[in-house]
Design a protein around this motif. Structure first.
Motif, short mmCIF file in Angstrom:
data_model
loop_
_atom_site.label_atom_id
_atom_site.label_comp_id
_atom_site.label_asym_id
_atom_site.label_seq_id
_atom_site.Cartn_x
_atom_site.Cartn_y
_atom_site.Cartn_z
N GLN A 256 51.19 42.82 51.63
CA GLN A 256 50.75 41.62 50.91
C GLN A 256 49.68 41.96 49.89
OE1 GLN A 256 51.84 38.50 51.00
NE2 GLN A 256 50.27 37.63 49.67
N THR A 257 48.73 42.81 50.26
CA THR A 257 47.68 43.21 49.32
C THR A 257 48.23 44.11 48.23
OG1 THR A 257 46.03 43.10 51.11
CG2 THR A 257 45.45 44.37 49.15
N VAL A 258 49.07 45.07 48.59
CA VAL A 258 49.63 46.00 47.61
C VAL A 258 50.43 45.25 46.55
CG1 VAL A 258 51.26 47.90 47.28
CG2 VAL A 258 49.67 47.94 49.22
N VAL B 189 35.67 40.05 41.42
CA VAL B 189 36.69 41.06 41.73
C VAL B 189 37.31 40.83 43.10
CG1 VAL B 189 35.52 42.79 40.32
CG2 VAL B 189 35.02 42.66 42.77
N CYS B 190 36.79 39.87 43.89
CA CYS B 190 37.27 39.68 45.26
C CYS B 190 38.66 39.05 45.26
CB CYS B 190 36.30 38.80 46.04
SG CYS B 190 36.82 38.51 47.75
N PRO B 191 39.65 39.68 45.91
CA PRO B 191 41.01 39.12 45.93
C PRO B 191 41.12 37.80 46.67
CG PRO B 191 41.03 41.45 46.53
CD PRO B 191 39.61 41.00 46.55
N VAL B 192 40.18 37.52 47.58
CA VAL B 192 40.23 36.27 48.34
C VAL B 192 39.16 35.29 47.91
CG1 VAL B 192 41.36 37.25 50.36
CG2 VAL B 192 38.88 37.31 50.21
N GLY B 193 38.41 35.62 46.87
CA GLY B 193 37.49 34.67 46.23
C GLY B 193 36.25 34.32 47.01
N PHE C 39 56.90 34.32 45.78
CA PHE C 39 55.95 33.31 46.22
C PHE C 39 54.73 33.94 46.89
CE2 PHE C 39 59.46 30.30 45.68
CZ PHE C 39 58.78 29.20 45.18
N ASN C 40 54.96 34.93 47.74
CA ASN C 40 53.84 35.53 48.48
C ASN C 40 52.87 36.26 47.56
OD1 ASN C 40 54.85 34.57 50.86
ND2 ASN C 40 55.60 36.53 51.60
N ALA C 41 53.39 37.13 46.70
CA ALA C 41 52.53 37.97 45.87
C ALA C 41 52.13 37.31 44.56
CB ALA C 41 53.23 39.29 45.58
N GLY C 42 52.95 36.37 44.07
CA GLY C 42 52.66 35.78 42.77
C GLY C 42 52.02 34.42 42.82
N LEU C 43 52.47 33.56 43.73
CA LEU C 43 52.02 32.16 43.70
C LEU C 43 50.98 31.83 44.76
CD1 LEU C 43 55.42 30.35 42.99
CD2 LEU C 43 53.73 31.24 41.37
N ILE C 44 51.20 32.27 46.00
CA ILE C 44 50.25 31.87 47.03
C ILE C 44 49.20 32.95 47.32
CG2 ILE C 44 51.86 30.27 48.11
CD1 ILE C 44 52.42 32.28 50.22
N ARG C 45 49.50 34.18 47.02
CA ARG C 45 48.57 35.30 47.08
C ARG C 45 47.64 35.27 48.29
NH1 ARG C 45 46.50 35.81 40.77
NH2 ARG C 45 48.51 36.45 39.88
N GLY D 198 36.68 46.70 49.59
CA GLY D 198 35.70 47.52 48.91
C GLY D 198 35.61 47.31 47.41
N LEU D 199 36.35 46.36 46.85
CA LEU D 199 36.26 46.11 45.40
C LEU D 199 34.87 45.64 45.01
CD1 LEU D 199 39.73 44.45 44.63
CD2 LEU D 199 38.84 46.56 43.65
N CYS D 200 34.25 44.83 45.86
CA CYS D 200 32.90 44.37 45.55
C CYS D 200 31.91 45.53 45.58
CB CYS D 200 32.47 43.27 46.52
SG CYS D 200 32.59 43.73 48.27
N ILE D 201 32.18 46.55 46.39
CA ILE D 201 31.31 47.73 46.40
C ILE D 201 31.39 48.45 45.07
CG2 ILE D 201 30.87 49.94 47.52
CD1 ILE D 201 32.04 48.82 50.08
N ASP D 202 32.63 48.65 44.57
CA ASP D 202 32.79 49.31 43.26
C ASP D 202 32.09 48.53 42.16
OD1 ASP D 202 34.28 51.43 44.24
OD2 ASP D 202 36.19 50.41 43.98
#
Length: 458
Positions: A113-115, A270-274, A204-210, A289-293
């Protein structure tokens, strides 16, 4: 001068709009490189495995019609699928153990799902621009430019989804057959239906509801905290060092009343889940770890030490020996069980059923005769020929063809009868059916009993 982002980034700091849609800002850095490397590796494996050949056939395939799994030279039948249960058990305990050590790193780095979500975000950024440009495009009135970009994005998403679905289906249908018939419009309607279904799921999973999949549908996010302890390393914000947060001039001394956090909000963007990691531990966090970068990048620009946001544990010196031991023993036992299954498994399976209608009969020669049904399975990808023998019964005779032939992966039933002119001393006499495959040096046995009907002998 005061610290500032590039001009387009000055407009909006919030990561969400009024509808709740998250606009993810692209970020580079150490942990992003790890994720990209793992993503490319996992996608290469996902796409490439169906192309691996063995003896001119697909090396790995799930045959749904025959309910078998073909793996190189062997075929796993439903009765062999204990190994699948053991494999999933091993994967589960390894996942739980890694979660105990590093939190939801599976979610952040290797979860499909993340990839796929970050892949779709990458496509979106290439077409619509930065996260703020994407937001402005969504809020802009209708125009041909907006329509063209939206169509290009969704068409690209659908194309990736169809390719994903086709690759997934190639694990069930030989890829050499699937791709040629699919694009030549010669595949069955069931194939097009399944490809369409999986493509829509991906879209739907990767594009719309993420992130909604991670936040509301994935059960792992709900029970993961039960595996944490004070030694678990989680992405966390060092409030003691960062507070009080606030903007300041770059290149000048830090104000005495402020901490290291410059309140740039890049960790949120940068957080994928906001989420805002500065609010403390939250079940939504996927430990990516995106927030760490993002934070390390800002700290470098101000000349501050990196690690304001980092993987940290509450008590790093504590040794949780009991937890390590419990998981280690469980994983070891599962591996031993898998090895034991592999050593006990045979390439041929023999099951014997006694005829129920007549336990015995006396034939024209006066011999006592029993009839059995032998269910034989060839679990290899090569044809095999067996020699059938009976052991453990003196003066017995096999009144059937002693040579049994099976094609690759074939399962057949053979009706055989055994008779004896000598009356056994007991009502039930144990003996063995033996299948000999001399070419492959394999011997398979199955216990059974011969019923004599000699009630006087009891």
């Amino acid at each position: 001068m005061a610290y500032s982002l590039p001009p387009e980034e000055l407009i909006i700091f919030s990561t969400k709009d009024s509808s709740g849609k998250i606009y993810i800002r692209e970020q580079r850095g150490f942990y992003q490189r790890i994720r990209r490397t793992l993503s490319w590796l996992l996608m290469a494996l996902f796409i490439g495995i169906p192309f691996i050949q063995y003896n001119g056939e697909q090396a790995f395939r799930i045959n749904a019609g025959q309910q078998t799994i073909e793996l190189f030279s062997i075929i796993l039948f439903p009765q062999d699928l204990l190994i699948t249960a053991l494999l999933f058990t091993l994967a589960a305990f390894v996942l739980f153990y890694v979660t105990r050590l590093y939190g939801r790193v599976w979610c952040g780095y290797t979860c499909p799902q993340t990839v796929w979500t970050l892949m779709f975000v990458w496509i979106e950024r290439r077409i619509e621009g930065s996260h703020n440009q994407s937001r402005r495009l969504d809020n802009a009135p209708f125009s041909l430019n907006k329509l063209a970009k939206k169509l290009a994005k969704h068409f690209s998403w659908l194309a990736v989804s169809v390719v994903t679905a086709l690759v997934f289906m190639s694990y069930f249908i030989p890829q050499s057959e699937l791709y040629s018939t699919f694009f030549a419009l010669q595949a069955s309607w069931q194939v097009y239906a399944w490809v369409g279904f999986f493509a829509l799921c991906t879209y739907f999973n990767a594009g719309l509801i993420r992130e909604k999949m991670c936040l509301h549908m994935c059960p792992y996010s709900r029970f993961q905290s039960a595996m944490f302890n004070t030694a678990t390393k989680l992405v966390s914000y060092n409030a003691g060092r960062g507070e009080a947060r606030g903007p300041r001039k770059r290149g000048s001394d830090k104000p005495a009343n402020l901490g290291d956090c410059v309140d740039c909000n890049l960790c949120v963007q940068v957080c994928p889940v906001g989420i805002d990691i500065r609010d403390g531990m939250q079940y939504e966090c996927i430990n990516c770890g995106l927030c760490i970068d993002a934070c390390d990048q800002t700290m470098s620009q101000f000349g501050y030490a990196k690690g304001l946001i980092n993987y940290t544990a509450e008590h790093t010196t504590r040794t949780d020996r009991s937890g390590h031991l419990a998981y280690g023993v469980t994983i070891l036992v599962t591996i031993v069980a898998m090895l034991g299954w592999g050593m006990a498994r045979t390439n041929t399976e023999l099951t014997v059923y006694r005829e129920r209608n007549a336990l015995y009969r006396v034939n024209a020669d006066g011999a006592i005769e029993n009839t059995f049904t032998l269910n034989v399975i060839n679990k290899t990808k090569t044809a095999r020929q067996y020699q059938l023998q009976v052991e453990g019964m003196a003066y017995s005779q096999l009144n059937s063809d002693a040579t049994l032939s099976l094609q690759a992966g074939e399962q057949r039933q053979f009706v055989v009868s055994i008779n004896t002119m000598e009356k056994p001393a007991t009502l039930f006499t144990p003996f063995k059916f033996v299948l000999l495959d001399k070419q492959n040096a394999e011997r398979v046995t199955e216990l059974s009993q011969f019923y004599s009907g000699n009630t006087a002998a009891r």
